[in-house]
Enzyme design. Structure first.
Site, short mmCIF file in Angstrom:
data_model
loop_
_atom_site.label_atom_id
_atom_site.label_comp_id
_atom_site.label_asym_id
_atom_site.label_seq_id
_atom_site.Cartn_x
_atom_site.Cartn_y
_atom_site.Cartn_z
N ASN A 32 47.33 43.97 43.23
CA ASN A 32 47.81 43.37 41.98
C ASN A 32 46.70 43.50 40.92
O ASN A 32 46.27 42.52 40.32
CB ASN A 32 48.23 41.91 42.19
CG ASN A 32 49.01 41.40 40.99
OD1 ASN A 32 48.69 40.38 40.40
ND2 ASN A 32 50.03 42.12 40.60
N GLY A 36 40.43 43.05 34.97
CA GLY A 36 39.22 42.58 35.65
C GLY A 36 38.82 43.53 36.77
O GLY A 36 37.64 43.86 36.93
N HIS A 37 39.82 43.98 37.53
CA HIS A 37 39.52 44.94 38.61
C HIS A 37 39.05 46.27 38.03
O HIS A 37 38.16 46.91 38.59
CB HIS A 37 40.77 45.20 39.46
CG HIS A 37 41.23 44.02 40.25
ND1 HIS A 37 42.34 43.30 39.92
CD2 HIS A 37 40.73 43.44 41.36
CE1 HIS A 37 42.52 42.32 40.80
NE2 HIS A 37 41.55 42.38 41.68
N GLY A 149 33.47 40.61 41.76
CA GLY A 149 33.49 39.94 40.47
C GLY A 149 32.75 38.61 40.51
O GLY A 149 32.83 37.87 41.49
N SER A 188 44.88 37.44 39.21
CA SER A 188 46.25 37.73 39.65
C SER A 188 47.10 36.46 39.62
O SER A 188 48.32 36.50 39.47
CB SER A 188 46.24 38.29 41.07
OG SER A 188 45.44 39.45 41.09
#
Ligand code: PAF
Length: 282
Positions: A32, A36-37, A149, A188
């Protein structure tokens, strides 16, 4: 980009890269994927010649009343995002590949102390599940470097401790939190928010900013800073689990001579449990 589900296929590909002297960077995810990813992926590309991502919603890190069954799964979109980001290998195992004897009976990694405070106090077993799956993924991928993160600050701290204490030969890099324009940390779980809750959610970042402002102005009344944060979030409609000032390196309670602070919070808003933090280095 190659997509594989078998541990043996990951091993074979990574071993080729290592034999030709290439450095492998790894980003573990539960899928998902969002901006950010993507920032983790961009960072990974700076640290390695080859880039591997895993997509695995790890049952071991979810409590019995948590959202494992409903956790958003978007593998086709994730695959496209990873390909666009220049990923070389996507590892997307089934649960049986990762836990052949079942997740309940699997060998586990425990990082004591650190795993029981803050989120660990509200999610018993969660960090044991995270440490276990990350150790397994490291043993499968054998990365030179892995990116996590800073939004999941406690997770990052647990993983750093595990890597240090198990002497795992992988460099751990923390990537800064990516925020929406109004300050809400990307997650997410933001998709669980109603329109009204989404309007209120940036209050978390505002309260963290206020707390960091108090620390940089010289306040060392950590209990009062925490209480003020919890009260403000409760008044705004959240159910705060905690709002605390801690030592950035080890999450011990902050001391008057602390030079690296992290203010961490977790708060429920409707169906979402949001976590966020801000650091201050003096
Ligand atoms: O942060 C996450 O998405 C997960 O906790 C991780 C590190 C991929 C382990 O399942």
């Amino acid at each position: 980009m190659e997509t594989v589900a078998a541990i043996a296929a990951v091993r074979a590909r990574v071993s080729e890269w290592h034999h030709s002297g290439q450095r492998v960077a790894f980003v573990p995810t539960m899928g998902n994927l969002h901006a950010g990813h993507v920032s983790l992926i961009e960072m990974a590309r700076r640290y390695g010649d080859r880039f591997v991502a895993s997509l695995f919603v790890n049952p071991m890190q979810f409590g019995p009343n948590e959202d494992f069954a409903h956790y958003p799964r978007t593998p086709r979109e994730d695959e496209r995002m990873l390909r666009d980001a220049g990923c070389d290998l996507m590892f997307m195992p089934e649960v049986a590949e990762m836990y052949p004897n079942g997740a309940e009976r699997a060998t586990r990694i425990e990082v004591p102390g650190l795993s029981e405070v803050l989120c660990g106090a509200y999610r018993p077993g969660h960090f044991q599940g995270v440490a276990t799956v990350v150790a397994k993924l490291f043993a499968i991928v054998l990365p030179d470097v892995a990116i996590f993160g800073e939004k999941d600050y406690q997770q990052l701290t647990v993983i750093r401790r595990m890597v240090l204490e198990l002497c795992l030969p992988v460099e751990i890099i923390g990537a800064p939190t990516v925020r929406e324009p109004d300050g809400l940390a990307m997650s997410s779980r933001n998709r669980y928010l109603s329109a009204e809750e989404r309007r209120v959610a940036p209050r978390i970042h505002q309260e963290l900013t206020r707390a960091v402002g108090a620390l940089s102005a010289g306040s060392r009344d950590f209990a009062a800073i925490g209480q003020e944060g919890r009260n403000a979030l409760a008044q705004a409609g959240f159910q705060p689990d905690y709002f605390e000032v801690r030592e950035g390196s080890n999450l011990d309670p902050a001391q008057p001579d602390t030079r690296h602070f992290v203010v961490l919070t977790a708060a429920r808003l409707g169906k979402a449990r949001l976590i966020d933090n801000l650091q201050l280095r003096l």
